[in-house]
Structures are given as structure tokens and as C-alpha cells.
Write a protein that holds these residues in place. Structure first.
Motif, short mmCIF file in Angstrom:
data_model
loop_
_atom_site.label_atom_id
_atom_site.label_comp_id
_atom_site.label_asym_id
_atom_site.label_seq_id
_atom_site.Cartn_x
_atom_site.Cartn_y
_atom_site.Cartn_z
N GLY A 195 0.84 -1.22 0.00
CA GLY A 195 0.00 0.00 0.00
C GLY A 195 0.86 1.25 0.00
O GLY A 195 2.07 1.19 0.24
N PHE A 196 0.24 2.36 -0.29
CA PHE A 196 0.98 3.61 -0.38
C PHE A 196 1.18 4.24 0.98
O PHE A 196 0.46 3.94 1.93
N ASP A 197 2.15 5.13 1.04
CA ASP A 197 2.53 5.73 2.31
C ASP A 197 2.81 7.21 2.07
O ASP A 197 3.75 7.57 1.35
N ALA A 198 1.99 8.07 2.67
CA ALA A 198 2.12 9.51 2.46
C ALA A 198 3.48 10.03 2.94
O ALA A 198 4.07 10.92 2.33
N GLY A 199 3.99 9.42 4.04
CA GLY A 199 5.29 9.85 4.57
C GLY A 199 6.42 9.55 3.60
O GLY A 199 7.33 10.36 3.39
N ARG A 200 6.34 8.37 2.99
CA ARG A 200 7.33 7.98 1.99
C ARG A 200 7.20 8.90 0.77
O ARG A 200 8.20 9.30 0.19
N GLY A 201 5.97 9.23 0.43
CA GLY A 201 5.74 10.14 -0.69
C GLY A 201 6.32 11.52 -0.43
O GLY A 201 6.91 12.15 -1.31
N THR A 258 12.57 28.89 -15.25
CA THR A 258 11.94 30.06 -15.84
C THR A 258 11.34 31.03 -14.84
O THR A 258 11.05 32.17 -15.18
N GLY A 259 11.11 30.57 -13.62
CA GLY A 259 10.49 31.43 -12.62
C GLY A 259 8.98 31.51 -12.75
O GLY A 259 8.32 32.20 -11.97
N LYS A 260 8.41 30.80 -13.71
CA LYS A 260 6.95 30.89 -13.88
C LYS A 260 6.22 30.26 -12.70
O LYS A 260 6.62 29.22 -12.18
N THR A 261 5.15 30.91 -12.30
CA THR A 261 4.33 30.41 -11.19
C THR A 261 3.67 29.09 -11.59
O THR A 261 3.18 28.94 -12.69
N ILE A 262 3.72 28.13 -10.66
CA ILE A 262 3.06 26.84 -10.88
C ILE A 262 1.99 26.71 -9.80
O ILE A 262 2.29 26.84 -8.61
N GLN A 263 0.77 26.47 -10.22
CA GLN A 263 -0.33 26.38 -9.25
C GLN A 263 -0.09 25.20 -8.29
O GLN A 263 0.62 24.25 -8.63
N PRO A 264 -0.69 25.26 -7.08
CA PRO A 264 -0.44 24.22 -6.06
C PRO A 264 -0.73 22.81 -6.58
O PRO A 264 -1.60 22.61 -7.42
N MET A 265 0.03 21.84 -6.07
CA MET A 265 -0.13 20.44 -6.47
C MET A 265 -1.14 19.69 -5.61
O MET A 265 -1.67 18.67 -6.02
N ALA A 266 -1.37 20.16 -4.38
CA ALA A 266 -2.27 19.44 -3.48
C ALA A 266 -3.71 19.64 -3.95
O ALA A 266 -4.16 20.77 -4.11
N PRO A 267 -4.44 18.53 -4.19
CA PRO A 267 -5.82 18.66 -4.63
C PRO A 267 -6.68 19.52 -3.70
O PRO A 267 -7.59 20.20 -4.16
N GLY A 289 2.14 6.49 -6.63
CA GLY A 289 1.05 6.37 -5.66
C GLY A 289 1.41 7.01 -4.32
O GLY A 289 0.58 7.67 -3.70
N ASP A 290 2.67 6.82 -3.89
CA ASP A 290 3.12 7.45 -2.64
C ASP A 290 3.01 8.97 -2.74
O ASP A 290 2.58 9.63 -1.79
N VAL A 291 3.42 9.50 -3.87
CA VAL A 291 3.38 10.96 -4.04
C VAL A 291 1.94 11.45 -4.02
O VAL A 291 1.62 12.46 -3.37
N ILE A 292 1.05 10.73 -4.69
CA ILE A 292 -0.36 11.15 -4.67
C ILE A 292 -0.92 11.06 -3.25
O ILE A 292 -1.63 11.96 -2.80
N ALA A 293 -0.56 9.98 -2.54
CA ALA A 293 -1.02 9.84 -1.15
C ALA A 293 -0.54 11.02 -0.31
O ALA A 293 -1.29 11.59 0.49
N TYR A 294 0.71 11.41 -0.53
CA TYR A 294 1.26 12.56 0.20
C TYR A 294 0.49 13.84 -0.17
O TYR A 294 0.05 14.59 0.70
N LEU A 295 0.33 14.07 -1.47
CA LEU A 295 -0.33 15.30 -1.91
C LEU A 295 -1.78 15.37 -1.40
O LEU A 295 -2.27 16.44 -1.05
N LEU A 296 -2.43 14.20 -1.34
CA LEU A 296 -3.80 14.17 -0.82
C LEU A 296 -3.84 14.44 0.69
O LEU A 296 -4.87 14.88 1.21
N SER A 297 -2.72 14.18 1.36
CA SER A 297 -2.70 14.37 2.82
C SER A 297 -2.44 15.83 3.19
O SER A 297 -2.63 16.22 4.34
N VAL A 298 -2.00 16.63 2.21
CA VAL A 298 -1.66 18.03 2.51
C VAL A 298 -2.91 18.89 2.45
O VAL A 298 -3.64 18.87 1.46
#
Lengths: 134, 153
Positions: free
Chosen positions: A42-48, A79-88, A123-132
Motif C-alpha cells: 500500500g501507499f505511504d504519504a510519509g514515503r511520498g 523560468t520562474g513561472k508560477t506553478i499552481q499548487p499540487m495538493a488537490p 502512488g506514494d506521491v499522490i497519497a502525500y499530496l492528498l494528505s496536505v
């Protein structure tokens, strides 16, 4: 071969064109991870989180552009361009289109990790992003 | 006779800005182009590079100025067709005579920005010449009009 297999599993789990939810990607990557990794637990937000903030032998981490706070806007390291937040929770558009998710994981993993990412890493990264939360 | 020359002058005046300032004319951008080519950097105006330069840029998107911007060919082709169709008519060679890849190295770009001091480019809000939107807030809409320019302090 591995990648093809993962892509096929991914396509089976998440429709190529519709509007997906972030959790759909967790489900699809979980299916792919079970096939890629026999002992997958299973995925792990901490690992992500750790994966997200680590440079994997190169110059950049995910956080180089997305910052270590995925609920905040990032800034492209070149480039310095703004990137919108990754957390859903901070940006409802994230992880809602399968083609877009695959495209960016493919590009950014090659830049940061110098290879495609495994289903577990994604999956770990998505689990992390969903936890933020903002 | 007199009327004819007045008309001639008026005609020239009307045509002048279009001919002289190819890059100044606002050109709304194709949303697909903005989506695919405007995430990491501003969606550069297609008319900033000649068609040969665009072809060279698209020839290898997986090592795009040091960053992987790979796109599957089916998605890339219509974008290349679009930028080529709206490309600069005059060639944009680089110092080596080959088609320039960087718009900011094209001669027209250098000439248009020659009054910008080196120290100005280095301001934190600007950082790099490719950060069009820093001074051209309507860049994302394809407008680089002189009266829209706001140089940040």
C-alpha cells in the motif's frame, strides 16, 4: 516492458479520457504496483513526502519547483513561472485527467529521478499530496 | 494629384505599424498551445520565431533547454502546425547561422530590448529575458503592445 505493463494497468483502471478524481489514480497505481512489486503493502504519504523533497542524485527534487509546501503555489526552477499548487485540497484541477497525470509524471520523473517512476512511487506521491491541507 | 498623395500617405500610415511591428500586433493564442506550451514558461508568441526555428524546437522536446518536455507525436504535430502557420516571416538564425531555438536570442528580440539595462534584467521580479509576463502582463493573451509594458521595480 515494465512501463508498458504499468501503462496498460493504468489505462484499465482509469479511463483515458474522462474526468477522474485523485483517488482514482491511487486505485489505478495500486493495481499496477501490486503487479510490479510482489510484496507491495500500500501507499505511504510519509514515503511520498520524502520522495517529493529528495534530490535523487540529480540537481532537482519535485520540491525544487513545487516547493516543500504543495498547498502553496510553486515557481519553476528555470523560468520562474508560477506553478499552481499540487495538493488537490488547494487546487481542484490536480489529478483529474489521466493523460495529463501520465504526461507530467513521465516528464518530471525523467528530470528528477532520471528514469520513469514506479507505480509505487507515483502512488506514494499522490497519497502525500492528498494528505496536505491548505 | 494632391489628393492621391494624401491618400498614399494615409495608406502608408495605416500599413506602417503592421509592417514595422510584426511582433506588436496582438494575436490571441490557441488554448491548446497555451495548455501544452505555457505551463513551465509563458506561451511564447508563435511570431517570435520563424517556421524553421519552430521545427528545430519541436525536433527534440525530451531535452528542451535541459528539461524533459516530451509530448507524444500525435499531440505535438498540431501544435507545430499551429506555430509554423503563425511564425515570423523573416528567418530567425542564431549566431551560428542555424535556426535559433531561443526566441530571446533572435535579432528582433535583442533589438526591441536594447534599451533595457543589464541590471534591470536581473531584478528579482524579472530574472530572465524569457520571463515575458514580468513586463508584458498581457503576454499570456498574446499582447506585447508598448502601452501595456510595466517594468517591475
Amino acid at each position: 516492458m515494465h512501463r508498458l505493463f504499468a501503462a496498460a494497468a493504468f489505462a484499465a483502471g482509469v479511463g483515458a479520457a474522462g474526468a477522474e478524481q485523485p483517488r482514482d489514480f491511487e486505485t489505478a497505481f495500486s493495481t499496477a504496483a501490486q503487479q510490479e512489486e510482489p510484496g507491495f503493502q500500500g501507499f505511504d504519504a510519509g514515503r511520498g513526502r520524502e520522495f517529493f523533497n529528495t534530490t535523487h542524485g540529480g540537481d532537482w527534487s519535485c520540491s525544487s519547483c513545487h516547493t516543500d509546501n504543495p498547498a502553496a503555489a510553486g515557481k519553476h526552477a528555470v523560468t520562474g513561472k508560477t506553478i499552481q499548487p499540487m495538493a488537490p485540497a488547494a487546487n481542484a484541477e490536480r489529478f483529474t485527467k489521466a493523460a495529463k497525470v501520465e504526461k507530467w509524471f513521465t516528464r518530471n520523473c525523467r528530470d528528477v529521478v532520471k528514469r520513469v517512476c514506479t507505480a509505487r512511487e507515483k502512488g506514494d506521491v499522490i497519497a502525500y499530496l492528498l494528505s496536505v491541507k491548505p | 494629384m494632391k489628393l492621391t498623395s494624401v491618400a498614399g500617405v494615409l495608406l502608408l500610415a495605416a500599413a506602417g505599424p503592421v509592417l514595422a511591428g510584426e511582433h506588436r500586433k496582438a494575436q490571441p493564442l490557441d488554448p491548446r498551445y497555451v495548455e501544452e506550451c505555457g505551463s513551465c514558461h509563458v506561451a511564447f508568441p508563435p511570431r517570435g520565431l520563424a517556421a524553421a526555428s519552430w521545427t528545430a524546437v519541436f525536433a527534440d522536446l525530451s531535452t528542451h533547454f535541459g528539461v524533459d518536455a516530451s509530448l507524444d507525436p500525435a499531440a505535438a504535430q498540431p501544435l507545430l502546425d499551429y506555430v509554423r502557420a503563425h511564425a515570423r516571416r523573416k528567418d530567425t538564425p542564431g549566431d551560428d547561422g542555424k535556426p535559433a531555438l531561443r526566441m530571446t536570442k533572435a535579432r528582433w528580440f535583442v533589438r526591441e530590448h536594447d534599451e533595457v539595462a543589464a541590471a534591470t534584467w536581473q531584478r528579482p521580479a524579472i530574472e530572465t529575458p524569457s520571463n515575458c509576463a514580468a513586463c508584458h502582463p498581457a503576454a499570456e493573451q498574446g499582447s506585447f503592445a508598448e502601452h501595456d509594458i510595466r517594468i517591475p521595480r
